[in-house]
Design an enzyme around this catalytic site. Structure first.
Site, PDB file in Angstrom:
ATOM      1  N   LYS A 144       0.907  -1.213  -0.123  1.00  0.00           N
ATOM      2  CA  LYS A 144       0.017   0.140  -0.072  1.00  0.00           C
ATOM      3  C   LYS A 144       0.787   1.159  -0.320  1.00  0.00           C
ATOM      4  CE  LYS A 144      -1.958   2.957   2.267  1.00  0.00           C
ATOM      5  NZ  LYS A 144      -1.780   4.369   2.009  1.00  0.00           N
ATOM      6  N   PRO A 145       0.867   1.854  -1.047  1.00  0.00           N
ATOM      7  CA  PRO A 145       1.736   3.085  -1.268  1.00  0.00           C
ATOM      8  C   PRO A 145       1.132   4.103  -0.322  1.00  0.00           C
ATOM      9  CG  PRO A 145       1.624   2.057  -3.505  1.00  0.00           C
ATOM     10  CD  PRO A 145       0.403   1.482  -2.626  1.00  0.00           C
ATOM     11  N   ALA A 146       1.825   5.169  -0.103  1.00  0.00           N
ATOM     12  CA  ALA A 146       1.016   6.565   0.362  1.00  0.00           C
ATOM     13  C   ALA A 146       0.248   7.033  -0.479  1.00  0.00           C
ATOM     14  CB  ALA A 146       2.269   7.481   0.725  1.00  0.00           C
ATOM     15  N   GLU A 147      -0.702   7.822  -0.052  1.00  0.00           N
ATOM     16  CA  GLU A 147      -1.767   8.444  -0.946  1.00  0.00           C
ATOM     17  C   GLU A 147      -1.289   9.472  -1.786  1.00  0.00           C
ATOM     18  OE1 GLU A 147      -4.198   9.897   2.368  1.00  0.00           O
ATOM     19  OE2 GLU A 147      -4.760  11.683   1.398  1.00  0.00           O
ATOM     20  N   GLU A 189       9.273   0.639  11.103  1.00  0.00           N
ATOM     21  CA  GLU A 189      10.188   1.916  10.854  1.00  0.00           C
ATOM     22  C   GLU A 189       9.432   3.308  10.925  1.00  0.00           C
ATOM     23  OE1 GLU A 189      13.338   1.367  10.200  1.00  0.00           O
ATOM     24  OE2 GLU A 189      13.341  -0.429   9.217  1.00  0.00           O
ATOM     25  N   GLU A 194       9.065  15.831  15.795  1.00  0.00           N
ATOM     26  CA  GLU A 194       9.602  15.638  14.315  1.00  0.00           C
ATOM     27  C   GLU A 194       8.899  16.579  13.313  1.00  0.00           C
ATOM     28  OE1 GLU A 194       8.558  11.983  12.317  1.00  0.00           O
ATOM     29  OE2 GLU A 194      10.785  11.805  11.596  1.00  0.00           O
ATOM     30  N   THR A 253       5.001   7.712  13.880  1.00  0.00           N
ATOM     31  CA  THR A 253       5.118   6.790  15.196  1.00  0.00           C
ATOM     32  C   THR A 253       3.552   6.673  15.710  1.00  0.00           C
ATOM     33  OG1 THR A 253       7.292   7.480  15.788  1.00  0.00           O
ATOM     34  CG2 THR A 253       5.644   7.185  17.465  1.00  0.00           C
ATOM     35  N   CYS A 303      12.993  10.447   7.750  1.00  0.00           N
ATOM     36  CA  CYS A 303      13.071  10.085   8.989  1.00  0.00           C
ATOM     37  C   CYS A 303      14.122  10.083   9.887  1.00  0.00           C
ATOM     38  CB  CYS A 303      12.658   8.667   9.110  1.00  0.00           C
ATOM     39  SG  CYS A 303      13.534   7.417   7.815  1.00  0.00           S
TER      40      CYS A 303
HETATM   41  P1  NAP Z   1       1.889   7.969   8.080  1.00  0.00           P
HETATM   42  O1  NAP Z   1       0.692   8.908   8.083  1.00  0.00           O
HETATM   43  O2  NAP Z   1       2.012   7.188   9.412  1.00  0.00           O
HETATM   44  O3  NAP Z   1       1.742   7.189   6.756  1.00  0.00           O
HETATM   45  C1  NAP Z   1       2.535   6.024   6.342  1.00  0.00           C
HETATM   46  C2  NAP Z   1       1.767   4.996   5.456  1.00  0.00           C
HETATM   47  O4  NAP Z   1       0.718   4.538   6.413  1.00  0.00           O
HETATM   48  C3  NAP Z   1       0.690   5.560   4.177  1.00  0.00           C
HETATM   49  O5  NAP Z   1       0.958   4.758   3.264  1.00  0.00           O
HETATM   50  C4  NAP Z   1      -0.468   6.007   5.057  1.00  0.00           C
HETATM   51  O6  NAP Z   1      -1.510   6.228   4.227  1.00  0.00           O
HETATM   52  C5  NAP Z   1      -0.604   4.556   5.778  1.00  0.00           C
HETATM   53  N1  NAP Z   1      -1.734   4.886   6.920  1.00  0.00           N
HETATM   54  C6  NAP Z   1      -2.275   6.193   7.507  1.00  0.00           C
HETATM   55  N2  NAP Z   1      -2.813   5.669   8.590  1.00  0.00           N
HETATM   56  C7  NAP Z   1      -3.019   4.363   8.711  1.00  0.00           C
HETATM   57  C8  NAP Z   1      -3.510   3.556   9.422  1.00  0.00           C
HETATM   58  N3  NAP Z   1      -4.520   3.909  10.502  1.00  0.00           N
HETATM   59  N4  NAP Z   1      -3.371   2.104   9.266  1.00  0.00           N
HETATM   60  C9  NAP Z   1      -2.538   1.720   8.493  1.00  0.00           C
HETATM   61  N5  NAP Z   1      -1.876   2.529   7.518  1.00  0.00           N
HETATM   62  C10 NAP Z   1      -2.137   3.936   7.601  1.00  0.00           C
HETATM   63  O7  NAP Z   1       3.113   8.893   7.480  1.00  0.00           O
HETATM   64  P2  NAP Z   1       3.266   9.815   6.635  1.00  0.00           P
HETATM   65  O8  NAP Z   1       3.052  10.978   6.776  1.00  0.00           O
HETATM   66  O9  NAP Z   1       3.154   9.144   5.387  1.00  0.00           O
HETATM   67  O10 NAP Z   1       5.240   9.502   6.608  1.00  0.00           O
HETATM   68  C11 NAP Z   1       5.875  10.590   7.273  1.00  0.00           C
HETATM   69  C12 NAP Z   1       6.382   9.717   8.744  1.00  0.00           C
HETATM   70  O11 NAP Z   1       7.020   8.610   8.345  1.00  0.00           O
HETATM   71  C13 NAP Z   1       7.324  10.654   9.625  1.00  0.00           C
HETATM   72  O12 NAP Z   1       7.027  10.498  10.895  1.00  0.00           O
HETATM   73  C14 NAP Z   1       8.615   9.903   9.162  1.00  0.00           C
HETATM   74  O13 NAP Z   1       9.522   9.734  10.114  1.00  0.00           O
HETATM   75  C15 NAP Z   1       8.092   8.398   9.057  1.00  0.00           C
HETATM   76  N6  NAP Z   1       9.212   7.635   8.460  1.00  0.00           N
HETATM   77  C16 NAP Z   1      10.092   6.679   8.868  1.00  0.00           C
HETATM   78  C17 NAP Z   1      11.059   5.990   8.237  1.00  0.00           C
HETATM   79  C18 NAP Z   1      11.752   5.118   8.937  1.00  0.00           C
HETATM   80  O14 NAP Z   1      12.446   4.440   7.874  1.00  0.00           O
HETATM   81  N7  NAP Z   1      11.839   4.873  10.401  1.00  0.00           N
HETATM   82  C19 NAP Z   1      11.160   5.959   6.795  1.00  0.00           C
HETATM   83  C20 NAP Z   1      10.245   7.116   6.176  1.00  0.00           C
HETATM   84  C21 NAP Z   1       9.416   7.958   6.960  1.00  0.00           C
HETATM   85  P3  NAP Z   1      -1.681   7.634   3.617  1.00  0.00           P
HETATM   86  O15 NAP Z   1      -0.795   8.015   2.724  1.00  0.00           O
HETATM   87  O16 NAP Z   1      -3.066   7.694   2.921  1.00  0.00           O
HETATM   88  O17 NAP Z   1      -1.888   8.445   4.792  1.00  0.00           O
END
Ligand code: NAP
Ligand code: MG
Length: 498
Positions: free
Chosen positions: A203-206, A277, A408, A257, A311
């Site tokens: 599932k890629p990001a939206e 992650e 963050e 997180t 991240c």
């Molecule tokens: P996010 O809102 O957590 O979304 C990540 C992914 O999860 C997206 O595909 C998102 O879909 C989906 N998602 C959202 N709500 C969900 C739920 N309740 N259940 C399952 N999946 C769900 O994070 P983001 O805003 O896309 O990314 C930024 C964050 O990722 C930052 O905090 C960053 O630090 C972290 N990050 C960590 C790493 C690492 O390797 N540790 C690498 C990259 C990023 P949608 O796109 O539709 O919201």
């Protein structure tokens, strides 16, 4: 939502031509440098076929640099996830029984096809997500290919990976990825899972579905058996449906997180495996004996790479007090030289912020920092009528307890703190809920090794920052998650090791 795409010329059936920034070396006369074409509409990739969403709903993915829609993308729901997990389950038995050497051949094929379509992937990555073309061209796409090459090599050597202990794949992996490195995160997830004999629903990001969908075309062209890789696009609810699905044996999540915690709760008490992650608040330590100019370049690279949407970004600079003034003079001068603008211009250093929501999040945290009394220095931002941009920004006089030092920001914003002794540096660096990354600049290599053991971070860089290699494991401690991706350790996330 149904959208209409603005096309200036009649396109070839079901495809349209996209315009690039003027600086992109576009030459239609030269083989391989012609325009990149996107489909008007992208369906899910399920069971080897392009499948319309069960609910019939599509959404527009936009370019954050222009706010223009690029394509329509299927919005997945529970029913689509159900079909995809079913397809992955059907494919698991034959795929996992295939000799590792044969699975490896498919992965090598994918790696080579990524290289062949590198230019197109880089352009689409920059258009859909906003990152500078020089980063997608020189980092994201080559790293994605390298990841497939690396794990292709492991596919027939799995029994040697764990000192002869027997291994077997987990089953169906549900993989959820964020928007900051869309193609590379897909590669980090898919390559080890497939090498180990699992099947996948991704599932890629939206906001950044396009390169994962192009990757699914590559996978289709590589003739992977239907159902081994399935891509369901959509929003967070599709991700949540994948997490909930009892047919998923392993959830691999990269993202915030907050969502990671929800997923951990959802899987608690089940036998299903999980790796997370999550976010970070990397400490970047500069000691008085560091080569100052190189350290400044390292700090710039540490926080402004990919607009700070990283991240493991070095978002907290901890500098020894005796050199703080000198370093800040150089840092402020250097950020004025960074080009902020069109992601498709090869001279751009900082592209567009990935989405309006992310821009607003950055603006809110920056406003909170100003209200808390920190001192802000931003480079001038070129006037833009459209698109989401934020200037490279440095905050000084940042309190340990402030939101700037603790939360963050995930944008081009650096918080500067100072220290007097090594132990104070370690204490401040570890004063965070996160534990993903850290960097150390010093002339004493012994200090790098000593501090690497004291800093609570999954990756510690010495006299460099943001260096990656598929053979090197990556992952967090504390609220940055658990499990490792990359390297031999990354295999353990997709295997039962007997
Ligand atoms: P996010 O809102 O957590 O979304 C990540 C992914 O999860 C997206 O595909 C998102 O879909 C989906 N998602 C959202 N709500 C969900 C739920 N309740 N259940 C399952 N999946 C769900 O994070 P983001 O805003 O896309 O990314 C930024 C964050 O990722 C930052 O905090 C960053 O630090 C972290 N990050 C960590 C790493 C690492 O390797 N540790 C690498 C990259 C990023 P949608 O796109 O539709 O919201
Ligand atoms: Mg987009």
């Amino acid at each position: 939502m149904s959208i209409k795409l603005a096309t200036s010329q009649p396109p070839a059936p079901s495809r349209r031509e996209l315009r690039f920034g003027a600086a992109w070396p576009y030459s239609p006369a030269k083989e391989g440098t012609g325009p990149v074409r996107l489909r008007e509409r992208y369906e899910h990739f399920i069971g080897g076929e392009r499948r319309a969403p069960e609910g019939g709903v599509y959404y527009a993915t936009v370019s954050p640099a222009t706010e223009e829609p690029l394509a329509e993308v299927a919005r997945g729901d529970e029913a689509d996830v159900e079909r995809a997990v079913h397809a992955a389950r059907q494919a698991f038995e034959p795929w996992s029984r295939l000799p590792g050497l044969e699975r490896g051949k498919y992965l090598f094929r994918i790696a080579r096809a990524i290289q062949e379509r590198a230019r197109e992937l880089a352009i689409v990555e920059s258009m859909d997500g906003g990152k500078p073309i020089k980063e997608s061209r020189d980092f994201d796409v080559p790293q994605a290919a390298q990841t497939f090459f690396y794990y292709a090599g492991w596919a027939d050597k799995l029994t040697h990976a764990f000192h002869g202990r027997p291994v077997r794949p987990l089953g169906v992996a549900g993989q959820i990825i964020p928007w900051n490195f869309p193609l590379l995160m897909a590669a980090w997830k898919l390559a080890p899972a497939l090498a180990c004999g699992n099947t996948v629903v991704l599932k890629p990001a939206e906001t950044t579905p396009l390169t994962a969908l192009l990757l699914s075309e590559i996978i289709e062209a590589a003739e992977l058996p239907p159902g081994v890789v399935n891509v369901v696009t959509g929003f967070g609810d599709a991700g949540a449906a994948l997490v909930r699905h009892p047919g998923v044996d392993k959830v691999a999540f990269t993202g915030s997180t907050a969502v990671g915690k929800q997923i951990q709760k959802a899987l608690a008490g089940t036998r299903r495996r999980l790796t997370l992650e999550l976010g970070g608040k990397g400490a970047h330590l500069v000691f008085q004996d560091a080569p100052l100019d190189q350290a400044v370049e390292g700090v710039i690279q540490g926080i402004f790479f990919n607009q700070g949407h990283v991240c493991c970004a070095g978002s907290r600079l901890l500098v020894e007090e005796s050199i703080a003034d000198a370093l800040l003079v150089k840092l402020k001068a250097r950020i004025q030289t960074l080009n902020v603008g069109d992601p498709l211009d090869k001279n751009t250093d900082i592209g567009a912020i990935n989405s309006k929501e992310q821009l607003e999040r950055i603006q809110a945290l920056v406003a909170a920092g100003e209200a808390e009394g920190a001192e802000r220095y931003s480079a001038p931002l070129p006037v833009k009528e459209r698109g989401y941009f934020f200037p490279p920004t440095v905050f000084t006089r940042v309190a340990q307890s402030s939101r700037l030092a603790q939360e963050e920001i995930f944008g081009p914003v650096l918080s500067v703190l100072t220290f007097r002794t090594e132990s104070e540096a370690v204490e401040k660096a570890n004063n965070t809920f996160y534990g993903l990354s850290a960097g150390i600049w010093t002339n004493k290599s012994a200090r790098v090794f000593d501090l690497a053991g004291k800093l609570e971070a999954g990756v510690v860089w010495g006299n460099t920052y943001n260096q990656f290699d598929p053979s090197s494991p990556f992952g967090g401690y504390k609220e940055s998650g658990f499990g490792r991706e990359g390297g031999r350790q990354g295999l353990a996330s997709y295997l039962h090791v007997g």
